[in-house]
Design an enzyme around this catalytic site. Structure first.
Site, PDB file in Angstrom:
ATOM      1  N   ARG A   1      -7.324  -5.715  -0.441  1.00 46.32           N
ATOM      2  CA  ARG A   1      -6.616  -4.479  -0.159  1.00 46.32           C
ATOM      3  C   ARG A   1      -5.104  -4.657  -0.210  1.00 46.32           C
ATOM      4  O   ARG A   1      -4.366  -4.204   0.673  1.00 46.32           O
ATOM      5  CB  ARG A   1      -7.018  -3.892   1.186  1.00 46.32           C
ATOM      6  CG  ARG A   1      -6.667  -2.406   1.206  1.00 46.32           C
ATOM      7  CD  ARG A   1      -7.422  -1.615   2.204  1.00 46.32           C
ATOM      8  NE  ARG A   1      -7.078  -0.221   2.007  1.00 46.32           N
ATOM      9  CZ  ARG A   1      -7.860   0.791   2.327  1.00 46.32           C
ATOM     10  NH1 ARG A   1      -9.040   0.577   2.845  1.00 46.32           N
ATOM     11  NH2 ARG A   1      -7.469   2.025   2.120  1.00 46.32           N
ATOM     12  N   CYS A   2      -4.641  -5.341  -1.242  1.00 41.65           N
ATOM     13  CA  CYS A   2      -3.195  -5.439  -1.437  1.00 41.65           C
ATOM     14  C   CYS A   2      -2.949  -5.819  -2.875  1.00 41.65           C
ATOM     15  O   CYS A   2      -3.826  -6.273  -3.560  1.00 41.65           O
ATOM     16  CB  CYS A   2      -2.581  -6.497  -0.524  1.00 41.65           C
ATOM     17  SG  CYS A   2      -3.085  -8.179  -0.896  1.00 41.65           S
TER      18      CYS A   2
ATOM     19  N   GLU B   1      -3.004   0.548  -0.478  1.00 38.03           N
ATOM     20  CA  GLU B   1      -2.930  -0.785   0.104  1.00 38.03           C
ATOM     21  C   GLU B   1      -1.805  -0.944   1.110  1.00 38.03           C
ATOM     22  O   GLU B   1      -1.801  -1.877   1.915  1.00 38.03           O
ATOM     23  CB  GLU B   1      -2.825  -1.794  -1.035  1.00 38.03           C
ATOM     24  CG  GLU B   1      -4.088  -1.690  -1.892  1.00 38.03           C
ATOM     25  CD  GLU B   1      -4.033  -2.452  -3.183  1.00 38.03           C
ATOM     26  OE1 GLU B   1      -2.920  -2.639  -3.684  1.00 38.03           O
ATOM     27  OE2 GLU B   1      -5.092  -2.846  -3.683  1.00 38.03           O
TER      28      GLU B   1
ATOM     29  N   GLN C   1     -14.456  -3.787 -10.740  1.00 40.36           N
ATOM     30  CA  GLN C   1     -13.218  -3.037 -10.562  1.00 40.36           C
ATOM     31  C   GLN C   1     -12.422  -2.965 -11.870  1.00 40.36           C
ATOM     32  O   GLN C   1     -11.448  -2.234 -11.957  1.00 40.36           O
ATOM     33  CB  GLN C   1     -12.352  -3.672  -9.461  1.00 40.36           C
ATOM     34  CG  GLN C   1     -12.934  -3.471  -8.060  1.00 40.36           C
ATOM     35  CD  GLN C   1     -12.083  -4.057  -6.936  1.00 40.36           C
ATOM     36  OE1 GLN C   1     -12.585  -4.866  -6.160  1.00 40.36           O
ATOM     37  NE2 GLN C   1     -10.820  -3.677  -6.831  1.00 40.36           N
TER      38      GLN C   1
END
Lengths: 164, 808
Positions: B386-387, B762, B239
């Protein structure tokens, strides 16, 4: 290591013939031996469906099938469902309705959906959700996948009616 | 251009910001032509596999690789001994700690990497793994952070000096040898004072369980060392590819210009693919040792057991208020289980991420946050699933505390929220724990949400349901889950946010081709977010060329400008800003060219959709396409040929997306089965670039929230065995379990972002988890429940009902 087996199968309409250890998993045969990399590996335990292919008319998760079991089979992967000049209705519908994000589940998802719509050409939303429950998507929350499949069903039915 | 084309038609033709542009990525994915790391095939490529520890804590007495090496087709078996001369037995983590690449004398969690087997195919590698003989001596296992802080057992020998005294860690003194750090924000004495004098105080302890991002594609890499040219190429599930290159250079000693890192298509990330894992390092070493390309791809069990857990926070809260519900203070203490190594993926100076956003959307005058990080015999990780960094934990904490306070006050929780929201006119708002919120209009969003779901009607129906239940007319209860969240995303200002010393800016480089099409490259990398679609939309609006004529490229460090990658919803806030500003540089040069072509002064032309026009004479214009051609075929005095720009963007602040969610749930008291009847999600992510993609992000994030709230967990037994190592035990919802979501929005642009966008990927996860959890808790509120821990699977819900005496 067991002796190699003589395997013959048809993949996306092409005859394939090779020697392989019987323990070789079909997904590895497709991806590594035949360079058909559309089907993916997500879990290796038959849960996620990223490796879904069609074998002799049935949806099968190729990560838990030995190549020996597929001897003589007729296999269709996402690569055999449409081509750039002649996409399957489902391939267009997934794009049109944003039915994919990272794309990793998509080949298995569309491959499964082609069979679902053959089995049930006019499904309800509930039937689509049930019929696709063997294929996991981590990105879309399924809402647009369901929408894509229902839209494809309508389009295919309309085309069929027009042809009749 | 024809005169009969209207301005609206010219805008439409661009496919710019705000339109539901179909994704350009989809053609390859729908035809099975994506290119993920496991699709990479190189001549002579070897496959690698790990020998992993079956024990959670053990000393390694011996490793015998002879039988494995004797197997035909095995090229190498690496152990810690092989990594020692390279100084690679341990590697630095993003959190300032270090982590074993291969077990150095002992193992600290089940599934830890012990040896790395390299063979000519994956089957031989797997066979050879079975032939490596490792002799272990079991040690006492600690899986509970509270026990760890009391135990004499030293988990990490590098935490004590020769006298057994705990030495300082990366973030200051340790209180105990198994203690990693203490991080404090806010004013504790002042907060305690407010609590002591408060009219009402509510307290609650909540466990935010350990879980895992579990993208459908696991982690992997292919390393290829070209010894002839001295170049290393590394493909992988990264990522943050540019940071991986820098880290690879620092670790290997290979100069950075001789390393090319490529993130190909990535099959979902969700935080799992931010860190650097032993498999990446070992594949590089193995390629150097064998002289051949080496592929390593973990299987699902390895993924769930070893790479990147999320959450695992014990949160103890205290919230005070006046009798009429005005919040006066907040106190939060976290015991954070980081597992065997502190490998959290947070900006260096934030050992608990942005947990200090835990005052939420509320105007709370005084607050305190303390976080203690602890080692246990569990896998390392602590990633942002996912945050943005620990924001999910923070939002869950405050949104549960609000519900508990509402019970204490006997007040409706929607009204309590409304009473305490930060007001529109208070922005930019300075929060008690340090952040400056950029913009918001919470009251408007909340009113819209409550109206959309007929909140009063829902409460009336719920009250009736409780009556019916008590009268024996139904066995189903109804829960109304509420959440109002504020996120903090888009890290971040370089002055306080860095990863291993690299400032968290991002970048975009644009080249306009002579015929009026373009390529733009960014320092980020899409994992499904649709960057190739949306960044082209930003550019189309900024430079007046159609989005369909703009290629977006990311992920190849040889070609893309340096950036810190995609996670924490930072792509749009940071790289999106760089894209807009690079576009404006293109436009500035185009203005000079247009003025020259139109034979007027620079100031006498202005940009209009896809062209520069002479002010007051719209019939005199040059389109961007014409200008692009002129940039290459005319000698313009004082202007360099070509049309290119690059922008590196250091954001002045983070962005603060927010939203209002309502979940309506029926719960079968006898089976614990939940049925989500309705889920309404209002998101405000500032300026909206592509509403289709925004909705898709929200559907997906809510589904991951549903998973976490209702069943997904990484659980251990007391011996440190992972109990949820396959998708049989680890809950990933299917189409069958997931509802349809209703999406809605308000638009409050970020005042400091060039296009006002805040990021959205997110938000639904951050807001969704407490919303589902609040619905479950709310269903049992009438029967005396204050709080029950997640995940709310059927068994736990049944147990809650049973404990409340609802089974008669």
């Amino acid at each position: 290591m067991a002796d190699k087996m003589h395997i013959k199968m048809t993949v996306n309409g092409e005859e394939q013939e090779f020697l392989a250890e019987p323990r070789e998993l079909l997904i590895h045969t497709l991806r590594e031996r035949l360079d058909i990399t559309g089907p993916h590996i997500g879990c290796e335990t038959t849960h996620c469906g990223a490796c879904t292919v069609t074998i002799d008319g049935k949806s099968v998760k190729s990560c838990t099938m030995f190549v020996a079991q597929a001897n003589g089979a007729d296999v269709t992967t996402i690569e055999g469902i449409g081509d750039p000049d002649n996409l399957h209705v489902l391939q267009n519908a997934f794009k049109e309705h944003h039915g994919l994000q990272c794309g990793f589940c998509t080949p298995g998802m569309i491959t499964r959906a082609t069979k679902l719509l053959e089995e049930n050409p006019n499904p309800t939303e509930e039937e689509v959700r049930f019929g696709m429950a063997g294929n996991i998507c981590r990105c879309t929350g399924y809402q647009n996948i369901v929408k894509s499949i229902l839209a494809a069903a309508s389009e295919m039915n309309a085309a069929k009616e027009a042809a009749e | 251009m024809k005169d009969d084309v209207t301005r609206e038609e010219r805008v439409d033709a661009l496919g710019g910001m705000g339109c539901k542009r179909k994704r350009v990525e989809d053609a390859r994915f729908t035809q099975g032509k994506g290119n993920y790391v496991d699709d990479i095939k190189l001549d002579g490529m070897m496959f690698a596999d790990f020998v992993r520890s079956p024990y959670a804590h053990a000393r390694i007495k011996s490793i015998n690789i002879d039988a494995a090496m004797a197997l035909d087709g095995v090229a190498a078996v690496l152990t810690a001994e092989d990594l020692k001369p390279l100084n690679l037995t341990w590697m630095p983590t993003l959190a300032g700690d270090k982590q074993m690449v291969l077990a150095d004398g002992k193992v600290l969690f089940q599934g830890q990497e012990v040896a790395f087997v390299v063979a000519k195919d994956r089957y031989i590698a797997a066979d050879a793994v079975e032939l490596v003989e490792v002799e272990y001596e079991e040690l006492p296992v600690i899986t509970d952070p509270f026990e760890a802080l009391k135990s004499d057992v030293v988990l990490r020998e590098d935490t004590v000096d020769e006298n057994g005294t705990a030495v300082d860690g990366a973030h200051g003194p340790r209180g105990h040898h198994n203690h990693i750090f203490k991080w404090e924000m806010g004013d504790e004495p002042a907060t305690n004072e407010v609590m002591d004098d408060a009219e009402v105080v509510a307290e609650e302890t909540m466990y935010y369980h350990r879980t895992h991002p579990c993208p459908l594609e696991t982690c992997g890499s292919v390393a290829s060392m070209d010894k002839v040219n001295g170049k290393l190429t590394l493909w992988g599930t990264f990522q943050a590819p540019h940071v991986v290159r820098t880290v690879a250079s620092l670790l290997s000693g290979i100069e950075e210009h001789n390393i090319r890192v490529v993130s190909p298509d990535i099959g979902g990330g969700f935080g799992n693919k931010v860190g650097v894992y032993p498999g990446y390092v070992c594949s590089i070493v193995a390629s150097i040792v064998t002289g051949k390309p080496v592929k390593w791809v973990e299987d699902r069990m390895e993924n769930l057991m070893s790479t990147a857990f999320a959450r695992d926070y014990w949160m103890k809260g205290k919230i005070s208020a006046t009798k009429d519900g005005k919040i006066t203070g907040l106190h939060c203490h976290v015991t954070a289980d980081h597992g065997a190594f502190d490998a959290c993926a947070d900006p260096s100076k934030f050992p608990a991420g942005f947990m200090n956003i835990c005052t939420g959307s509320y105007d709370i005058p005084v607050a305190y946050l303390g976080v203690d990080g602890v080692y246990t015999n569990k896998a390392p990780g602590g990633v942002s699933y996912r945050c943005s960094f620990r924001v999910t934990e923070a939002v869950y904490f405050i949104e549960r505390m609000i519900e508990v306070l509402a019970i204490e006050l006997n007040m409706d929780p929607a009204e309590l929220r409304m009473k305490n929201f930060i007001k529109k006119e208070q922005f930019p708002y300075q929060a008690a724990l340090g952040w400056e919120y950029d913009s918001g209009d919470y009251h408007t969003a909340w009113e819209k949400a409550l109206k959309a779901v007929d909140y009063e009607g829902l409460r009336a129906e719920q009250a009736q349901r409780v009556e019916d239940f008590k009268a024996g007319k139904t066995r189903k209860l109804m829960g109304v889950g509420l959440t109002f969240f504020t996120e903090i995303v888009g890290a971040g200002p370089v002055k306080n946010c860095d990863i291993l010393g690299m400032g968290m800016f991002d970048s975009c480089e644009i080249r306009i081709h002579p015929t009026g099409s373009a390529i733009a490259r960014l320092g980020t990398i899409s994992q499904g977010q649709g960057h190739a679609t949306t960044f082209a939309q930003i550019l189309a609006t900024e430079i007046g060329l159609p989005a369909d004529s703009i290629t977006i490229e990311e992920g190849d460090t040889d070609t893309a400008p340096y950036g810190l990658g995609t996670y924490g919803s930072r792509s749009t806030p940071v790289a999106g800003a760089a894209t807009a500003l690079a576009g404006r540089k293109i436009r500035a040069k185009a203005q000079m060219i247009a003025a020259y072509l139109l034979e007027v002064h620079d100031d006498d032309v202005e940009f209009d959709v896809d062209r520069f026009v002479v002010k007051g004479a719209p019939e005199k214009f040059k389109t961007m396409k014409e200008i692009a051609y002129a940039a290459y075929n005319q000698a313009i005095p004082g202007v360099e040929p070509g049309l290119e720009a690059v922008s590196y963007y250091d954001p002045p602040n983070m962005t603060y997306p927010f939203g209002a969610y309502v979940c309506v749930m029926d719960i079968d008291v006898d089976t614990g089965v939940t049925d989500i009847r309705r889920f309404y999600a209002l998101d405000d992510c500032g300026t909206r670039i592509n509403p289709m993609i925004i909705d898709g992000q929200i559907h997906g994030g809510l589904t991951e929230a549903l998973a976490v709230a209702l069943g997904q967990e990484i659980a251990y037994d007391s011996l440190g065995n992972v109990k949820t190592g396959t998708l049989m035990d680890f809950f990933l919802p299917t189409a069958w379990e997931v509802p349809n979501y209703e999406t809605d929005f308000t638009v409050t642009p970020s005042p400091h972002h060039p296009i006002g966008a805040k990021g959205v990927g997110e938000s639904p996860h951050v807001g969704g988890v407490p919303c589902f959890s609040n619905a479950v808790n709310d269903a049992f509120k009438a029967f005396g429940l204050r709080h029950t821990h997640m995940p709310h699977d059927h068994w736990r819900i049944w147990k809650t009902a049973n404990d409340l005496g609802l089974h008669g």
